[in-house]
Design an enzyme around this catalytic site. Structure first.
Site, PDB file in Angstrom:
ATOM      1  N   LYS A 131       0.818  -1.211   0.000  1.00  0.00           N
ATOM      2  CA  LYS A 131       0.000   0.000   0.000  1.00  0.00           C
ATOM      3  C   LYS A 131       0.857   1.269   0.000  1.00  0.00           C
ATOM      4  O   LYS A 131       0.423   2.308  -0.486  1.00  0.00           O
ATOM      5  CB  LYS A 131      -0.971  -0.009   1.176  1.00  0.00           C
ATOM      6  CG  LYS A 131      -2.030  -1.081   1.008  1.00  0.00           C
ATOM      7  CD  LYS A 131      -3.274  -0.837   1.795  1.00  0.00           C
ATOM      8  CE  LYS A 131      -4.374  -1.815   1.379  1.00  0.00           C
ATOM      9  NZ  LYS A 131      -4.032  -3.235   1.638  1.00  0.00           N
TER      10      LYS A 131
HETATM   11  C1  LIG Z   1      -4.602  -4.319   0.921  1.00  0.00           C
HETATM   12  C2  LIG Z   1      -3.867  -5.606   0.826  1.00  0.00           C
HETATM   13  C3  LIG Z   1      -4.235  -6.615  -0.093  1.00  0.00           C
HETATM   14  C4  LIG Z   1      -5.454  -6.501  -0.993  1.00  0.00           C
HETATM   15  O1  LIG Z   1      -5.303  -5.520  -1.978  1.00  0.00           O
HETATM   16  P1  LIG Z   1      -6.576  -4.937  -2.758  1.00  0.00           P
HETATM   17  O2  LIG Z   1      -6.060  -3.801  -3.541  1.00  0.00           O
HETATM   18  O3  LIG Z   1      -7.550  -4.504  -1.676  1.00  0.00           O
HETATM   19  O4  LIG Z   1      -7.149  -6.036  -3.592  1.00  0.00           O
HETATM   20  C5  LIG Z   1      -3.448  -7.758  -0.179  1.00  0.00           C
HETATM   21  N1  LIG Z   1      -2.375  -7.925   0.635  1.00  0.00           N
HETATM   22  C6  LIG Z   1      -1.998  -7.002   1.533  1.00  0.00           C
HETATM   23  C7  LIG Z   1      -0.824  -7.258   2.395  1.00  0.00           C
HETATM   24  C8  LIG Z   1      -2.721  -5.794   1.661  1.00  0.00           C
HETATM   25  O5  LIG Z   1      -2.340  -4.876   2.572  1.00  0.00           O
END
Ligand SMILES: *Cc1c(COP(=O)(O)O)cnc(C)c1O
Length: 471
Positions: free
Chosen positions: A113
């Site tokens: 993120k």
């Molecule tokens: C947010 C997140 C996801 C999922 O990603 P999306 O964009 O919501 O599909 C997967 N793995 C981790 C570690 C995350 O923080």
């Protein structure tokens, strides 16, 4: 470039205008009027670019109302070795010929993120400063998103963050990561309650429209368009790293929750990046796997949403999914509106057996699979034993499904969405020992912490916000 809503009933807006917005006023999600197309010459020229330059070239096609020199300065400031601890920003790790992991988790909170949120912090500061405005971000977190937002917004001019989290319910690592921030514009509010209480408070505060306007309250949730665009960049980077020429195709496997990450892959593919398959992986919360296998999209109730060992994928519905359905429906907003009305009424809709659903795989390249706790443990163990590489639980979900969907002659790139250090408990269960921590994170839990414990009471939270914004 102008942006329109998937529900078809919002006035077109520019990139800067939707940057701070959540949903469009008609309840839909913003998308560009058309996807910019990448030429063969561009693809060839981009192959050798450093990450920040590549980000500039791609994002400028979407952010046409930001002067190029300003945007270039923003991407240069965002994608640095200092922030991502490696000059490549997103290095490609090869497990064996044709099977790779794209490292997306070298940012400050050790999860992918950061790739988008760090850019968002700099973009927000830029447009707010230009307009002489300020913004107070209110959010609820059970871990990942909140810390990523705080690390992106810390020290930024004109921005404060009020982040609600369930008191005593996050892991020690996640708690320390957030609460150790000492920046005066970051406020950690530890709420006596569970995550749903935190979310309810955010909703209650946002529904007080007068308060929201006076306090300049905004959010940074996963439907934010700039976050999606920022994620498009690493699909190009991954493609270049795994191929020698632009005649080759690759597939990507994506651990998915709210469909933000893989939506960026879909957009890269629509722009002309030679992606063969987009492999969507879920955990036991398999709303999306169910859709891509059967054509039925059925959102889950809270009681049906499981707490798993890949917790950042524990979702009951996928907030970005509407963007893909809009494209799938040939960008027919009336059809999207009808489907979401049905979803609201009945909790599900079905495209099973329709010509549209057939196109999900044939025209858009989507396939899917799911993984369980036992699968995660098994994948983590096998990957360590075979390749000497330790992966986290979310990446393990991705790798498990990637191996099921791999095709001869097509390189498979698994997106690494977090580092194993964030999920020590499950890693100990799988390997019998703690995963390594990156440098600088060894003593995280012993750092002094700064947070306020509050009751699960929206009025109390509102008083706290007003007292600290002075608005
Ligand atoms: C947010 C997140 C996801 C999922 O990603 P999306 O964009 O919501 O599909 C997967 N793995 C981790 C570690 C995350 O923080």
């Amino acid at each position: 470039m102008q942006y329109l809503s998937t529900r078809g009933d919002a006035t077109p807006k520019s990139f800067s205008e939707i940057l701070l917005a959540g949903l469009a006023p008609d309840g839909g999600l913003y998308l560009p009027q058309q996807y910019p197309q990448v030429t063969k010459a561009e693809l060839a020229a981009w192959r050798g670019l450093p990450y920040a330059e590549l980000a500039f070239e791609i994002i400028r096609k979407f952010a046409t109302d930001i002067p190029p020199a300003d945007l270039r300065a923003i991407t240069a400031r965002t994608y640095t070795e200092q922030v991502y601890r490696t000059p490549a920003i997103t290095p490609l790790k090869t497990l064996e010929p044709g099977l790779h992991i794209l490292e997306l988790s070298n940012g400050p909170t050790l999860a992918f993120k950061d790739m988008a949120m760090q850019l968002l912090g700099n973009l927000f500061e830029y447009v707010l400063t230009r307009a002489g405005q300020e913004l107070n971000i209110l959010g609820a977190t059970s871990g990942d998103t909140g810390s990523s937002a705080e690390y992106a917004m810390r020290g930024k001019h004109g921005i404060r963050v009020f982040m609600l989290s369930p008191y005593g319910k996050m892991s020690a690592f996640q708690t320390a990561q957030m609460f150790s921030l000492q920046d005066p514009n970051i406020f950690n509010l530890a709420v006596r309650g569970v995550f749903d209480d935190c979310q309810d408070i955010v909703k209650a505060v946002s529904n007080d429209h007068a308060f929201k306007a006076r306090q300049k309250i905004g959010t940074v949730n996963s439907i934010n368009w700039a976050r999606v665009v920022a994620q498009v960049v690493y699909y190009f980077r991954g493609y270049f790293a795994a191929t020698r020429s632009d005649d080759e195709v690759v597939s990507f496997a994506v651990p998915s929750g709210n469909f933000g990450n893989i939506c960026a892959g879909h957009i890269a593919r629509q722009m002309g990046l030679p992606i063969r398959r987009l492999v969507l992986a879920t955990n036991e919360n398999d709303v999306l796997d169910e859709f891509f296998r059967t054509g039925v999209y059925r959102v889950r109730a809270s009681a049906e949403t499981f707490h798993t060992s890949s917790p950042s994928m524990d979702i009951s519905k996928a907030s970005n999914f509407e963007r893909f359905i809009f494209d799938l429906c040939g960008r027919d907003a009336a059809q999207v509106r009808a489907l979401w009305q049905q979803l609201e009424r009945e909790g599900s809709f079905s495209l099973a057996g329709t010509p549209l659903f057939a196109e999900v795989g044939t025209r858009y390249g989507f396939v899917s699979g799911r993984s369980t706790h036992a699968d995660r443990l098994d994948t983590i163990r096998t990957t360590e034993a075979q390749y000497g590489v330790i992966i986290d639980t979310h990446t393990a979900d991705g790798l498990k499904v990637a191996l099921e969907q791999r095709e001869a002659g097509v390189p498979m790139i698994v997106l690494e969405t977090a580092l194993p250090a964030k999920f020590e408990e499950t890693l100990v269960e799988a390997l019998g020992r703690k995963p390594p921590r990156p440098q600088g994170y060894a003593d995280l839990e012993t750092l002094p912490q700064r947070f306020e414990v509050m009751d699960a009471d929206a009025e109390q939270i509102k008083r706290f916000i007003a007292a600290h914004t002075g608005l």
